[in-house]
Design an enzyme around this catalytic site. Structure first.
Site, short mmCIF file in Angstrom:
data_model
loop_
_atom_site.label_atom_id
_atom_site.label_comp_id
_atom_site.label_asym_id
_atom_site.label_seq_id
_atom_site.Cartn_x
_atom_site.Cartn_y
_atom_site.Cartn_z
N CYS A 110 0.86 -1.18 0.00
CA CYS A 110 0.00 0.00 0.00
C CYS A 110 0.90 1.23 0.00
CB CYS A 110 -0.90 0.01 1.23
SG CYS A 110 -1.99 1.44 1.32
N HIS A 152 -9.20 -3.67 -1.74
CA HIS A 152 -8.17 -2.90 -1.03
C HIS A 152 -8.44 -1.40 -1.17
CE1 HIS A 152 -3.83 -2.00 0.14
NE2 HIS A 152 -4.23 -0.85 -0.39
N GLU A 153 -8.67 -0.95 -2.41
CA GLU A 153 -8.86 0.49 -2.63
C GLU A 153 -10.15 0.99 -1.98
OE1 GLU A 153 -6.53 2.31 -3.56
OE2 GLU A 153 -5.21 0.74 -4.31
N HIS A 156 -10.07 1.81 1.70
CA HIS A 156 -9.55 3.14 2.06
C HIS A 156 -10.69 4.14 2.28
CE1 HIS A 156 -5.22 2.78 1.78
NE2 HIS A 156 -5.30 2.16 0.62
NI NI Z 1 -3.66 1.17 -0.21
#
Ligand code: NI
Length: 185
Positions: A110, A152-153, A156
């Site tokens: 990341c 994953h994105e 955020h």
């Molecule tokens: Ni990330």
């Protein structure tokens, strides 16, 4: 690219822990400028994904791709990697639905945890829906690495970083050390 390169914030910055706000109007010039700046930033950093909170904007906006081939060793370690890749995609207000309960574990880096990586379980198959940069609704299904990048994105946008998804913290560490040992196997 016309955009400006933005500074990426690292774990510990409070914006990475916030629930981001929905984008009300994707065509707003400020949003369009943010998209251009995020594109310039991923281009400069040669990375695969960036969520708006990582550049200090608490908004539900993500840009990502899955490269066809990559020199990033973290991706080469991912057995589920889709060699076809996915072109650059701007996602506004994305929503994810798992297509089954099946989880797969894979390595993730990341930008907000520079130098670190860890093994993270993610849904293997998902459907996701979002507004594109023109404000039109699009929907895709994704499996394997593609599904991993999207999860994953989008995490955020809910203030979640990949270590918070890890179930085996013994795999968390510095890329340099982990890759050295993998090459030796
Ligand atoms: Ni990330």
């Amino acid at each position: 690219m016309a955009g400006r390169i933005l500074e990426v914030v690292a774990m510990g910055h409070p914006v990475l822990q916030e629930i981001s706000l929905a984008v009300k109007n994707p065509l707003d010039p400020d949003i369009q400028a943010l998209i251009e700046n995020m594109e310039a930033t991923v281009d400069h950093l040669n990375c695969s994904g960036l969520a708006a909170p990582q550049v200090g904007a608490s908004l539900r906006l993500v840009i990502f791709r899955v490269p066809k081939t990559t020199e990033n060793p973290a991706y080469q370690l991912t057995p589920e990697y889709d060699p076809e890749g996915v072109p650059w995609t701007v996602m506004i207000n994305p929503e994810i639905s798992p297509l089954s309960k099946e989880m797969t574990t894979g390595w993730e880096p990341c930008l907000s945890l520079p130098g670190l990586m860890g093994e993270v379980p993610r849904y293997h198959s998902i459907q996701y829906t979002y507004l594109n940069r023109h404000g039109q609704t699009e929907s895709r299904t994704a499996h394997g690495f593609h599904a991993r990048v999207v999860q994953h994105e989008c995490d955020h946008l809910d203030g979640i970083l990949f270590p918070q998804r890890m179930t085996d913290m013994s795999t968390f560490g510095f890329k340099e050390e982990i890759l050295k040992r993998m090459e030796a196997c």
